[in-house]
Design an enzyme around this catalytic site. Structure first.
Site, PDB file in Angstrom:
ATOM      1  N   LEU A  43     -99.539  78.368 -65.039  1.00 30.57           N
ATOM      2  CA  LEU A  43    -100.299  79.402 -65.749  1.00 30.57           C
ATOM      3  C   LEU A  43    -101.582  78.850 -66.344  1.00 30.57           C
ATOM      4  O   LEU A  43    -102.577  79.559 -66.451  1.00 30.57           O
ATOM      5  CB  LEU A  43     -99.439  80.016 -66.862  1.00 30.57           C
ATOM      6  CG  LEU A  43     -98.218  80.821 -66.409  1.00 30.57           C
ATOM      7  CD1 LEU A  43     -97.403  81.252 -67.624  1.00 30.57           C
ATOM      8  CD2 LEU A  43     -98.635  82.032 -65.594  1.00 30.57           C
ATOM      9  N   MET A  49    -102.619  70.332 -77.071  1.00 28.20           N
ATOM     10  CA  MET A  49    -102.096  68.972 -76.964  1.00 28.20           C
ATOM     11  C   MET A  49    -101.952  68.529 -75.521  1.00 28.20           C
ATOM     12  O   MET A  49    -101.018  67.823 -75.148  1.00 28.20           O
ATOM     13  CB  MET A  49    -100.754  68.853 -77.694  1.00 28.20           C
ATOM     14  CG  MET A  49    -100.821  69.152 -79.170  1.00 28.20           C
ATOM     15  SD  MET A  49     -99.206  69.348 -79.931  1.00 28.20           S
ATOM     16  CE  MET A  49     -98.625  70.831 -79.122  1.00 28.20           C
ATOM     17  N   SER A 104    -100.972  70.086 -73.024  1.00 26.12           N
ATOM     18  CA  SER A 104     -99.754  70.576 -72.383  1.00 26.12           C
ATOM     19  C   SER A 104    -100.093  71.418 -71.160  1.00 26.12           C
ATOM     20  O   SER A 104    -101.222  71.869 -70.981  1.00 26.12           O
ATOM     21  CB  SER A 104     -98.934  71.400 -73.376  1.00 26.12           C
ATOM     22  OG  SER A 104     -99.674  72.536 -73.799  1.00 26.12           O
ATOM     23  N   ASP A 162    -102.330  76.484 -86.449  1.00 22.22           N
ATOM     24  CA  ASP A 162    -103.167  76.458 -85.245  1.00 22.22           C
ATOM     25  C   ASP A 162    -103.406  77.885 -84.748  1.00 22.22           C
ATOM     26  O   ASP A 162    -103.375  78.157 -83.548  1.00 22.22           O
ATOM     27  CB  ASP A 162    -102.530  75.610 -84.150  1.00 22.22           C
ATOM     28  CG  ASP A 162    -103.536  75.215 -83.058  1.00 22.22           C
ATOM     29  OD1 ASP A 162    -104.758  75.240 -83.340  1.00 22.22           O
ATOM     30  OD2 ASP A 162    -103.103  74.889 -81.942  1.00 22.22           O
TER      31      ASP A 162
END
Length: 391
Positions: free
Chosen positions: A33, A38, A40, A166
């Site tokens: 996706l 971080m 990821s 965040d």
């Protein structure tokens, strides 16, 4: 599944999945996706334990989103522990209104890769939506903002408060019909035991500043400069309120209130301490001062403005409700901080290439040279024709 290494010096192996790979023995990767916080990677996957007849009634259960966080060699042990806290936090906030559900968390790769299995949201992020439409009108902005507030209220209502830390448009998902909101990504959240405004204990690791700088409360930059045992007062719900204010402003205005040539520069966190946001109602008279005051109270950071700060999420919700309940009355609102008391950021930055594209053709520097050359050619032709005519 691919296991890659950037160089011979890389300490931790990076795991990446390919379509049809099986993760945690039951999730089949469909496609990638995109990237998350971080560094990821987020994948769409099929839950193979759900039989065909099971998901006909609820097709949303058929797919999950899998976030893979690979440990980076630059992260200290304390930072990796902080990131791993998402596993605990995200599970605690499952089944809450306007917050993405987390179904399963696990570790692999000798504990150096975190796998988080979450609810798959068929839609787009608020960030992608704003990039597409530019900005939202007041009604649309309030619609989304109120749903985001409901989600944050859930986080702040725990006995051990969860401060997201965040919040940004990339971490706000909108369903495909644009009618529902889900808050995602609790990778850097803080957990706080708070018995009063002046008495609280941080029970998560707070070694470093994490987050996206334009949305981070300046309080946290101050925190990084003081001893660890004195940091508790800087980790507060105000961290989320500041982010909420920036998001609300961005929805309405299509840009952030504070400008920087490089948003990856931590220096942008100093700007709210030096400058005030522009008077929104001056830029767009369709945006009520009552709404502007809500944003101002969320992001208030200068010493003289701290008295305006919200002390709870319920206060923000109440102010928003007061506006929607009586828009006519709210139209008489005055700026909490008058324009003549504000200091504005005058040296606003701009994108040079974007500015060039916006220039009219006759404003380009080459246009005048072209006119000069054409004029010279015309004059020469006239002289030549005159000479020929005389002959």
């Amino acid at each position: 599944m691919e296991m890659s290494s950037n160089s011979s010096q890389t300490k931790f192996t990076k795991i990446q999945f390919q379509p049809n790979d099986i993760v945690l023995r039951k999730y089949q990767i469909v496609n990638r996706l995109g990237a998350g916080g971080m560094s990821s990677i987020v994948y769409k996957a099929l839950d193979t334990t759900i039989k065909e007849n099971d998901f006909l009634a609820n097709k949303d259960n058929k797919y999950v989103a899998i976030k893979v966080i690979n440990r980076d060699e630059t992260w200290k042990e304390a930072e990796w522990i902080k990131i791993h806290d998402e596993c605990v936090t995200s599970q605690r906030v499952s089944n809450k209104k306007n917050i993405v559900n987390t179904y399963e968390v696990d570790k692999m790769n000798n504990g150096n890769t975190i796998i988080i299995v979450m609810q798959y949201i068929d839609g787009i992020s608020l960030h992608a939506h704003l990039e597409k439409v530019g900005s939202l009108n007041v009604r649309e902005s309030i619609f989304y903002f109120s749903k985001i507030l409901e989600g944050i209220k859930e986080l702040h209502s725990f006995n051990e408060k969860i401060i997201h830390r965040d919040l940004k448009p990339e971490n706000i998902m909108l369903t495909k019909d644009l009618m529902h909101v889900k808050i995602i990504d609790f990778g850097i959240s803080s957990v706080v035991i708070e018995s009063s405004l002046n008495d609280k204990q941080i029970i998560t690791n707070e070694e470093s500043i994490f987050g996206t700088y334009p949305y981070i409360s300046p309080d946290l930059k101050t925190m990084s400069r003081i001893p660890k045992n004195e940091r508790d007062k800087y980790i507060s719900i105000q961290c989320d309120f500041f982010s909420l204010g920036i998001i609300f402003y961005e929805m309405l205005m299509g840009e952030k209130p504070f400008k920087s040539a490089d948003e990856n520069d931590q220096g942008i966190m100093d700007l709210p301490l030096k400058y005030d946001m522009m008077c929104i109602s001056d830029i767009n008279p369709n945006i009520p001062i009552a709404i502007e005051n809500i944003i101002f109270r969320c992001i208030a950071s200068k010493d003289n403005d701290l008295k305006f700060r919200y002390q709870s999420i319920n206060q923000i919700i109440a102010d928003l409700k007061a506006y929607t309940d009586d828009i006519q009355k709210a139209s008489f609102a005055k700026l909490l901080k008058p324009k003549n008391e504000r200091t504005f950021q005058l040296n606003k930055t701009f994108n040079v290439q974007e500015q060039k594209l916006k220039e009219k053709f006759y404003e380009r520097h080459w246009f005048y040279w072209l006119v000069f050359v054409i004029a010279a050619i015309v004059i020469i032709l006239i002289i030549i024709l005159s000479i020929l005519h005389e002959l």
